[in-house]
Design a protein around this motif. Structure first.
Motif, PDB file in Angstrom:
ATOM      1  N   ASP A 136      22.563 -31.009  -8.931  1.00 33.29           N
ATOM      2  CA  ASP A 136      22.052 -31.011 -10.031  1.00 33.29           C
ATOM      3  C   ASP A 136      22.984 -32.141 -10.883  1.00 33.29           C
ATOM      4  OD1 ASP A 136      20.672 -28.558 -11.393  1.00 33.29           O
ATOM      5  OD2 ASP A 136      22.134 -27.445  -9.794  1.00 33.29           O
ATOM      6  N   TRP A 172      21.783 -32.767 -14.323  1.00 34.62           N
ATOM      7  CA  TRP A 172      22.222 -31.961 -15.244  1.00 34.62           C
ATOM      8  C   TRP A 172      23.642 -32.185 -15.692  1.00 34.62           C
ATOM      9  CZ3 TRP A 172      21.044 -29.134 -19.126  1.00 34.62           C
ATOM     10  CH2 TRP A 172      22.092 -28.235 -19.771  1.00 34.62           C
ATOM     11  N   TYR A 186      16.577 -29.652 -14.346  1.00 35.73           N
ATOM     12  CA  TYR A 186      16.917 -28.247 -14.549  1.00 35.73           C
ATOM     13  C   TYR A 186      17.347 -28.358 -16.212  1.00 35.73           C
ATOM     14  CZ  TYR A 186      20.236 -24.517 -15.837  1.00 35.73           C
ATOM     15  OH  TYR A 186      20.926 -23.475 -16.751  1.00 35.73           O
ATOM     16  N   GLY A 222      25.943 -28.013  -9.428  1.00 38.55           N
ATOM     17  CA  GLY A 222      25.064 -26.929 -10.061  1.00 38.55           C
ATOM     18  C   GLY A 222      25.935 -25.845  -9.837  1.00 38.55           C
TER      19      GLY A 222
END
Length: 420
Positions: free
Chosen positions: A45, A48, A89, A312
């Protein structure tokens, strides 16, 4: 004759040196295997974090020196990361609002990251492109969209994202979509809205097979897992999930599903998040290896992969704190008696096989036209959505994909699966 104290001291020193040598030998062996087969991680991630910390202003970030993430370029190099599915995401609170825009921005930041650091990353869409990046000593960079809410229930959006390089879709995140139930339904904290997949959800599975996009079953209910395993002509993946029998968390995969993944020739990429590893806030490297051992025992080494979930999650096991530490896990598997071949399967050969099988299914369906039947309007109607494109006297009122048509499509999928 030497005194017993000296003999004992000598034995302790010999045992200590032997243990150090053994550890070094395992690490040398792990690194050798990682130089021969790319470590392919199913879920990271970092994109993100780039949004969360820097609003995707990549010009303000130096991935050589960034220290507020589990992932940066020195850590990638030290961890021998051969290929990475970067997660595009966005949270569930974007659903029915701006999820598509925000997801496109996450896809954009991955592409820009590859262009900013071409000596480190090479964008990849196919199994062969992963291998080409590995041969050039760069990390192959792929995209997975984490959460079906990112599509806004649009097959056209799915196709556009595929054209932009997205190679898997996680059907749900931690919220139901208008066509699929998420894993929280199995905890009892949320109601089922579709008894798994709706009719449109089944359309989506068929269209993903046609496109050549991997279906990711992390974050869905067991009902959805089994429905997709029944339907899909291509192998499925769990991009970042662990073994339920080792840690009974509803995000993990039950043994009966592990066995079905083996039948489907898919892959379960083990998640490192402490809460999914030990069902507690603490874990260590050995606990993660227990999941690898269990999956191998239940379904064989040929369905296992790495799905660390770095950047994440908030808690990671001791000795697996960031992406640089993954070779420690490879060495631990070797210490537990995994053969070189088994380790190579888990490192990347399994995922490469899954992608090649998916590409063969796609090619077998290339004469099939894109599905352009929309989700029924009443399934998605809300104050932020217009009805443009719907003739509300027919297309939106009754879903036009009949049971017979769906059965025919599934039969064609099954035939394609048998013949590839």
């Amino acid at each position: 004759m030497l005194p017993k104290v000296l003999l004992s001291l000598g034995l302790v020193l010999w045992m200590s040196n032997h243990a150090v040598t053994l550890t070094e030998d395992l690490m040398d062996r792990a690194l050798r295997l990682m130089s021969e087969t790319p470590l392919i991680d199913g879920h990271n991630d970092l994109p993100w974090q780039l949004r969360k910390q820097f609003n995707n202003e990549l010009n303000k970030v130096d991935l050589h020196t960034l220290e507020t993430t589990h992932t940066n370029i020195p850590k990638i190099k030290h961890g021998r990361l051969g290929a990475q599915f970067w997660s595009a995401y966005v949270p569930c609170d974007t659903q029915k609002k701006d999820a598509v825009r925000q997801t496109l921005e996450q896809i954009d930041v991955v592409h820009r990251m590859c262009k900013k650091y071409p000596e480190t990353f090479r964008f990849a869409r196919t199994a062969e492109e992963i291998l080409a990046a590995f041969r050039s000593n760069r990390t192959a960079s792929l995209i997975g969209v984490e959460g079906g809410h990112s599509l806004d229930s649009s097959l056209g959006t799915l196709r556009v994202m595929y054209d932009l390089g997205v190679r898997y879709l996680t059907l749900t995140h931690s919220c139901n979509t208008p066509w699929a139930d998420n894993w929280l339904v199995d905890t009892g904290s949320e109601p089922s809205e579709h008894n798994g997949l709706s009719s449109f959800g089944k359309q989506l599975i068929v269209e993903m097979n046609r496109l050549g996009m991997l279906i990711d079953l992390a974050h869905v209910t067991v009902k959805v897992m089994n429905q997709v395993l029944d339907m899909s002509a291509a192998p499925v993946i769990f991009s970042h999930s662990s073994a339920y029998s080792v840690c009974p968390h509803k995000r993990n995969v039950p043994d009966d599903v592990l066995k079905r993944v083996k039948e489907k020739k898919g892959i379960v990429m083990v998640n490192f998040y402490n809460d999914y590893v030990t069902c507690s806030k603490t874990a260590n490297l050995s606990d993660v290896a227990d999941h690898f051992d269990h999956i191998k025992k239940v379904a064989g080494a040929d369905i296992i992969g790495f799905g660390g979930d770095y950047d994440g999650v908030t808690r990671l096991p001791e000795n697996l704190e960031d992406v640089s530490k993954v070779p420690n896990l490879v060495a631990e598997l070797l210490r537990r008696g995994w053969t070189d071949q088994e380790v190579k399967l888990a490192l990347g050969d399994n995922l490469l096989r899954v992608m090649k099988d998916m590409e063969r299914v796609r090619d077998s369906l290339n004469a099939k036209v894109p599905d352009d039947v929309p989700i029924p309007y009443e399934a998605v109607q809300n104050e932020c959505r217009t009805s443009h494109g719907y003739n509300l006297n027919n297309a939106g009122a009754v879903h036009p994909l009949s049971t017979l048509a769906l059965l025919l499509t599934l039969a064609l999928q099954t035939f394609a699966k048998i013949t590839v």
